[in-house]
Design an enzyme around this catalytic site. Structure first.
Site, PDB file in Angstrom:
ATOM      1  N   LYS A 120       0.563  -1.192  -0.236  1.00 16.05           N
ATOM      2  CA  LYS A 120      -0.195   0.074   0.084  1.00 16.05           C
ATOM      3  C   LYS A 120       0.562   1.174  -0.073  1.00 16.05           C
ATOM      4  CE  LYS A 120      -1.447   2.197   3.635  1.00 16.05           C
ATOM      5  NZ  LYS A 120      -2.077   2.963   4.726  1.00 16.05           N
ATOM      6  N   ASP A 138      -6.289   1.561   1.401  1.00 14.98           N
ATOM      7  CA  ASP A 138      -6.438   1.050   2.533  1.00 14.98           C
ATOM      8  C   ASP A 138      -7.749   1.064   3.039  1.00 14.98           C
ATOM      9  OD1 ASP A 138      -8.031   3.287   1.640  1.00 14.98           O
ATOM     10  OD2 ASP A 138      -7.115   4.944   3.273  1.00 14.98           O
TER      11      ASP A 138
END
Length: 212
Positions: A120, A138
């Protein structure tokens, strides 16, 4: 979500916010990397408060190494998991100096090799700093992708891959920002604000009266 709904879904989000930006505060690629690394299990507001203390003192890998672990830990102690994050950041700074001349690399493998930097974080840096059409998933993006039916998945990687397949190319660069902001302020976890949602008509979970 029906494929025909995806374009108007993103067109609506884009019209409301044509140039979305991260709510993390930074002035360089390295500061962005630090802020995203610190943001795991922490709010952007909390990270910004910490980096406002840290960056005036140390905002390059060399300066953070010179600052030392104890001072770094104290600077970020208001955010979650601060001790582990301080250790990861020190180790990351050392690798940046040793392997990359103090610069943040723009290759995914090199980014993910840095301590505390996962997929991420790498996706955020590649997208925001280097303009690559990556999809950073997320908790907000994961929730919105599943709840709306845009790209359902059991884990972040599955959602990421689904989004990359389904989001039209014209919206891909900014898509994760729109989804993050939508999840943060409208499609919230405990009580989604469907009555204020501009894209409810295309959402699988939207109230029936609001759907196409």
């Amino acid at each position: 979500m029906k494929r025909a709904a995806i374009d108007p879904f993103f067109a609506t989000l884009a019209a409301a916010n044509p140039h979305p930006v991260s709510e993390l505060e930074y002035t360089s690629v390295f500061e962005l990397l630090v802020a995203v690394l610190l943001s795991a299990q922490a709010t952007d507001v909390g990270v910004n408060k910490a980096t406002r203390r840290l960056f005036p003192r140390a905002n390059t890998p060399q300066r953070i190494l010179a600052l030392g672990l104890d001072a770094l830990t104290e600077s970020i102690r208001t955010i979650g998991l601060y001790r582990n994050k301080a250790r990861h950041l020190m180790a990351t700074c050392a690798l940046l100096v040793e392997r990359h001349g103090g610069q943040v690399p723009r290759e995914r493998a090199a980014l993910e090799a840095l301590p505390g930097v996962g997929r991420k974080t790498a996706n955020v840096v590649l997208n925001v700093a280097f303009g690559e059409p990556t999809m950073a998933v997320d908790t907000h993006v994961f929730r919105v992708a599943n709840r709306t039916g845009l790209a359902p998945g059991r884990d972040p990687l599955q959602v990421e891959q689904g989004l990359l397949r389904r989001v039209p190319a014209a919206y891909l660069l900014h898509a994760h920002h729109w989804l993050i902001l939508h999840g943060r302020y409208v499609c919230q976890a405990r009580r989604p604000r469907c009555e204020a949602c501009t894209v409810a008509r295309w959402c699988d979970a939207g109230p029936p009266a609001m759907r196409d």
